[in-house]
Design a protein around this motif. Structure first.
Motif, PDB file in Angstrom:
ATOM      1  N   TYR A 222      14.131  38.146  48.024  1.00  0.00           N
ATOM      2  CA  TYR A 222      12.984  38.560  48.831  1.00  0.00           C
ATOM      3  C   TYR A 222      12.438  39.883  48.286  1.00  0.00           C
ATOM      4  O   TYR A 222      13.107  40.575  47.511  1.00  0.00           O
ATOM      5  CB  TYR A 222      13.387  38.725  50.295  1.00  0.00           C
ATOM      6  CG  TYR A 222      13.895  37.456  50.932  1.00  0.00           C
ATOM      7  CD1 TYR A 222      13.032  36.592  51.591  1.00  0.00           C
ATOM      8  CD2 TYR A 222      15.250  37.120  50.874  1.00  0.00           C
ATOM      9  CE1 TYR A 222      13.482  35.420  52.181  1.00  0.00           C
ATOM     10  CE2 TYR A 222      15.713  35.935  51.452  1.00  0.00           C
ATOM     11  CZ  TYR A 222      14.830  35.095  52.099  1.00  0.00           C
ATOM     12  OH  TYR A 222      15.291  33.939  52.675  1.00  0.00           O
ATOM     13  N   THR A 223      11.240  40.230  48.712  1.00  0.00           N
ATOM     14  CA  THR A 223      10.587  41.446  48.247  1.00  0.00           C
ATOM     15  C   THR A 223      10.376  42.413  49.403  1.00  0.00           C
ATOM     16  O   THR A 223       9.912  42.011  50.478  1.00  0.00           O
ATOM     17  CB  THR A 223       9.213  41.119  47.611  1.00  0.00           C
ATOM     18  OG1 THR A 223       9.407  40.182  46.539  1.00  0.00           O
ATOM     19  CG2 THR A 223       8.560  42.383  47.071  1.00  0.00           C
ATOM     20  N   LEU A 224      10.710  43.698  49.190  1.00  0.00           N
ATOM     21  CA  LEU A 224      10.541  44.719  50.224  1.00  0.00           C
ATOM     22  C   LEU A 224       9.052  44.971  50.472  1.00  0.00           C
ATOM     23  O   LEU A 224       8.286  45.169  49.529  1.00  0.00           O
ATOM     24  CB  LEU A 224      11.223  46.025  49.813  1.00  0.00           C
ATOM     25  CG  LEU A 224      12.698  46.201  50.218  1.00  0.00           C
ATOM     26  CD1 LEU A 224      13.586  45.157  49.579  1.00  0.00           C
ATOM     27  CD2 LEU A 224      13.170  47.597  49.845  1.00  0.00           C
ATOM     28  N   LYS A 225       8.675  44.988  51.746  1.00  0.00           N
ATOM     29  CA  LYS A 225       7.284  45.244  52.120  1.00  0.00           C
ATOM     30  C   LYS A 225       7.023  46.731  52.343  1.00  0.00           C
ATOM     31  O   LYS A 225       5.889  47.141  52.542  1.00  0.00           O
ATOM     32  CB  LYS A 225       6.941  44.456  53.378  1.00  0.00           C
ATOM     33  CG  LYS A 225       7.047  42.945  53.181  1.00  0.00           C
ATOM     34  CD  LYS A 225       6.955  42.183  54.493  1.00  0.00           C
ATOM     35  CE  LYS A 225       5.581  42.253  55.096  1.00  0.00           C
ATOM     36  NZ  LYS A 225       5.459  41.392  56.301  1.00  0.00           N
TER      37      LYS A 225
ATOM     38  N   VAL B 236      17.364  41.769  62.499  1.00  0.00           N
ATOM     39  CA  VAL B 236      18.057  41.017  61.457  1.00  0.00           C
ATOM     40  C   VAL B 236      18.385  41.958  60.306  1.00  0.00           C
ATOM     41  O   VAL B 236      17.509  42.658  59.795  1.00  0.00           O
ATOM     42  CB  VAL B 236      17.189  39.853  60.934  1.00  0.00           C
ATOM     43  CG1 VAL B 236      17.963  39.039  59.899  1.00  0.00           C
ATOM     44  CG2 VAL B 236      16.741  38.968  62.078  1.00  0.00           C
ATOM     45  N   TRP B 237      19.645  41.977  59.925  1.00  0.00           N
ATOM     46  CA  TRP B 237      20.109  42.811  58.821  1.00  0.00           C
ATOM     47  C   TRP B 237      20.640  41.919  57.710  1.00  0.00           C
ATOM     48  O   TRP B 237      21.359  40.959  57.977  1.00  0.00           O
ATOM     49  CB  TRP B 237      21.197  43.779  59.283  1.00  0.00           C
ATOM     50  CG  TRP B 237      20.686  44.791  60.256  1.00  0.00           C
ATOM     51  CD1 TRP B 237      20.450  44.614  61.599  1.00  0.00           C
ATOM     52  CD2 TRP B 237      20.317  46.139  59.965  1.00  0.00           C
ATOM     53  NE1 TRP B 237      19.954  45.757  62.161  1.00  0.00           N
ATOM     54  CE2 TRP B 237      19.865  46.726  61.175  1.00  0.00           C
ATOM     55  CE3 TRP B 237      20.323  46.907  58.806  1.00  0.00           C
ATOM     56  CZ2 TRP B 237      19.429  48.038  61.249  1.00  0.00           C
ATOM     57  CZ3 TRP B 237      19.884  48.226  58.872  1.00  0.00           C
ATOM     58  CH2 TRP B 237      19.445  48.784  60.082  1.00  0.00           C
TER      59      TRP B 237
ATOM     60  N   TYR C 131      23.321  47.343  53.124  1.00  0.00           N
ATOM     61  CA  TYR C 131      22.558  46.615  54.143  1.00  0.00           C
ATOM     62  C   TYR C 131      21.170  47.232  54.329  1.00  0.00           C
ATOM     63  O   TYR C 131      21.015  48.456  54.286  1.00  0.00           O
ATOM     64  CB  TYR C 131      23.282  46.642  55.486  1.00  0.00           C
ATOM     65  CG  TYR C 131      24.467  45.717  55.570  1.00  0.00           C
ATOM     66  CD1 TYR C 131      24.314  44.397  55.990  1.00  0.00           C
ATOM     67  CD2 TYR C 131      25.741  46.154  55.228  1.00  0.00           C
ATOM     68  CE1 TYR C 131      25.396  43.540  56.078  1.00  0.00           C
ATOM     69  CE2 TYR C 131      26.837  45.299  55.298  1.00  0.00           C
ATOM     70  CZ  TYR C 131      26.660  43.992  55.723  1.00  0.00           C
ATOM     71  OH  TYR C 131      27.741  43.150  55.807  1.00  0.00           O
ATOM     72  N   ILE C 132      20.178  46.358  54.538  1.00  0.00           N
ATOM     73  CA  ILE C 132      18.843  46.814  54.886  1.00  0.00           C
ATOM     74  C   ILE C 132      18.368  46.002  56.097  1.00  0.00           C
ATOM     75  O   ILE C 132      18.838  44.891  56.337  1.00  0.00           O
ATOM     76  CB  ILE C 132      17.833  46.658  53.728  1.00  0.00           C
ATOM     77  CG1 ILE C 132      17.734  45.191  53.286  1.00  0.00           C
ATOM     78  CG2 ILE C 132      18.194  47.561  52.567  1.00  0.00           C
ATOM     79  CD1 ILE C 132      16.644  44.932  52.252  1.00  0.00           C
ATOM     80  N   CYS C 133      17.451  46.578  56.860  1.00  0.00           N
ATOM     81  CA  CYS C 133      16.907  45.889  58.019  1.00  0.00           C
ATOM     82  C   CYS C 133      15.785  44.965  57.550  1.00  0.00           C
ATOM     83  O   CYS C 133      14.763  45.420  57.055  1.00  0.00           O
ATOM     84  CB  CYS C 133      16.381  46.875  59.048  1.00  0.00           C
ATOM     85  SG  CYS C 133      15.748  46.105  60.555  1.00  0.00           S
ATOM     86  N   ALA C 134      15.988  43.643  57.700  1.00  0.00           N
ATOM     87  CA  ALA C 134      15.007  42.662  57.247  1.00  0.00           C
ATOM     88  C   ALA C 134      13.898  42.463  58.268  1.00  0.00           C
ATOM     89  O   ALA C 134      12.752  42.198  57.922  1.00  0.00           O
ATOM     90  CB  ALA C 134      15.677  41.345  56.945  1.00  0.00           C
TER      91      ALA C 134
ATOM     92  N   THR D 173       9.072  41.703  63.596  1.00  0.00           N
ATOM     93  CA  THR D 173       8.305  42.242  62.471  1.00  0.00           C
ATOM     94  C   THR D 173       9.181  42.268  61.232  1.00  0.00           C
ATOM     95  O   THR D 173      10.260  42.859  61.206  1.00  0.00           O
ATOM     96  CB  THR D 173       7.831  43.680  62.761  1.00  0.00           C
ATOM     97  OG1 THR D 173       7.012  43.670  63.922  1.00  0.00           O
ATOM     98  CG2 THR D 173       7.033  44.230  61.572  1.00  0.00           C
ATOM     99  N   ALA D 174       8.734  41.583  60.175  1.00  0.00           N
ATOM    100  CA  ALA D 174       9.524  41.451  58.950  1.00  0.00           C
ATOM    101  C   ALA D 174       9.249  42.605  57.978  1.00  0.00           C
ATOM    102  O   ALA D 174       8.106  42.987  57.778  1.00  0.00           O
ATOM    103  CB  ALA D 174       9.236  40.126  58.285  1.00  0.00           C
ATOM    104  N   TYR D 175      10.325  43.112  57.377  1.00  0.00           N
ATOM    105  CA  TYR D 175      10.200  44.179  56.392  1.00  0.00           C
ATOM    106  C   TYR D 175      10.433  43.683  54.965  1.00  0.00           C
ATOM    107  O   TYR D 175      10.221  44.404  54.006  1.00  0.00           O
ATOM    108  CB  TYR D 175      11.184  45.312  56.708  1.00  0.00           C
ATOM    109  CG  TYR D 175      10.955  45.931  58.072  1.00  0.00           C
ATOM    110  CD1 TYR D 175       9.721  46.447  58.428  1.00  0.00           C
ATOM    111  CD2 TYR D 175      11.978  45.969  59.004  1.00  0.00           C
ATOM    112  CE1 TYR D 175       9.497  47.002  59.680  1.00  0.00           C
ATOM    113  CE2 TYR D 175      11.764  46.518  60.269  1.00  0.00           C
ATOM    114  CZ  TYR D 175      10.537  47.033  60.598  1.00  0.00           C
ATOM    115  OH  TYR D 175      10.322  47.564  61.840  1.00  0.00           O
ATOM    116  N   ILE D 176      10.921  42.456  54.862  1.00  0.00           N
ATOM    117  CA  ILE D 176      11.041  41.826  53.541  1.00  0.00           C
ATOM    118  C   ILE D 176      10.467  40.424  53.653  1.00  0.00           C
ATOM    119  O   ILE D 176      10.444  39.830  54.721  1.00  0.00           O
ATOM    120  CB  ILE D 176      12.510  41.754  53.027  1.00  0.00           C
ATOM    121  CG1 ILE D 176      13.352  40.822  53.906  1.00  0.00           C
ATOM    122  CG2 ILE D 176      13.121  43.145  52.969  1.00  0.00           C
ATOM    123  CD1 ILE D 176      14.764  40.607  53.365  1.00  0.00           C
ATOM    124  N   ALA D 177       9.931  39.919  52.556  1.00  0.00           N
ATOM    125  CA  ALA D 177       9.301  38.587  52.603  1.00  0.00           C
ATOM    126  C   ALA D 177       9.469  37.892  51.254  1.00  0.00           C
ATOM    127  O   ALA D 177       9.771  38.517  50.254  1.00  0.00           O
ATOM    128  CB  ALA D 177       7.829  38.725  52.944  1.00  0.00           C
TER     129      ALA D 177
END
Length: 263
Positions: A183-186, A242-243, A250-253, A259-263
């Motif tokens: 996935y890609t970080l937004k 979701v982590w 770990y990052i918060c997804a 609200t999504a932070y990675i996609a």
């Protein structure tokens, strides 16, 4: 396969929206819309849910945006059954939405077009399902019976009573992520030792992670927006967040509101 809890939560999430759409746009029974969504997206567990696509609504020949669809889409492999018993895998363009409500309302919008003039209001759920099939919404030879079975198993006709008291809405269903996918970080994101845990320093990241990170004033490492990460594990927070575990930590997804932070 969806768990009992996931099934319960998904139905409780989407059914009031189907009621609302029926009140505004009419015709399709809420039980039919909910039952179809359960089949089309596996009770909210399918990858399409990342795009708020719950009803398998393809782009179709007309790509003009509508009131409830802004024109966004994604492509995915899907199985079609043009001949009974013969399954063909194709790449298809599916409509993407910003919310579950947009998806459901666009479904009702579609079913009120001339293409589906054969779908009649005031009929029972079994008749409507067969009419939707006849109009060409799906090619599956088993989906009509599958939806009817779900409607009856979970008592979805209760949602067809528009005068029934509204049920309490559950927390939004979190965005789902798949182990092994990239996935890609937004946005720029802190890397933590565990979900909601200590922020890692730059030195604690993997060699590749350090190439795509910088440190803040306190020395904590942030991965840069646009960085690609591969998911090793997925964990749910008590608040619905979701982590995901990546090689560096770990990052918060997605937050508890979806609200999504990675996609």
């Amino acid at each position: 396969m969806a768990t009992k809890a996931q099934i319960k939560d998904f139905i409780a999430q989407i059914a009031p929206i189907a009621q609302e759409a029926h009140k505004e746009l009419g015709k399709v029974l809420p039980s039919v819309a909910v039952g179809m969504a359960c089949v089309e997206c596996g009770y909210g567990t399918a990858g399409s849910c990342r795009h708020h696509s719950y009803l398998g609504h393809k782009v179709g020949s007309g790509k003009t945006a509508t009131k409830y669809w802004g024109g966004k889409f994604f492509t995915s492999k899907t199985s079609e059954e043009y001949t009974v018993g013969v399954h063909t895998t194709i790449n298809a363009a599916f409509r993407a939405y910003d919310s579950m409500k947009q998806c459901v309302f666009n479904f009702y919008e579609l079913l009120n077009t001339s293409i589906y003039k054969g779908v009649e209001a005031g009929t029972d759920y079994k008749t409507q399902m067969q009419q939707i099939k006849t109009a060409g919404y799906m090619t599956s030879s088993t989906e009509v019976s599958s939806v009817i079975s779900i409607i009856e198993k979970y008592g979805l006709t209760m949602w067809d009573n528009l005068d029934a008291p509204a049920l309490a809405m559950p927390k939004p269903i979190p965005v789902l992520y798949t182990v092994g996918r990239t996935y890609t970080l937004k946005s720029n994101m802190y890397v933590r030792a565990e979900p909601r845990g200590r922020k890692k320093t730059l030195a604690e990241l993997t060699a590749d992670g350090r190439k795509h990170a910088y440190k803040d004033g306190a020395g904590a490492a942030l991965l840069k927006k646009g960085t690609e990460v591969t998911v090793k594990d997925v964990k749910m927070g008590k608040d619905g967040s979701v982590w995901v575990e990546i090689p560096s930590g770990y990052i918060c997804a997605a937050n508890g509101a979806g609200t999504a932070y990675i996609a």
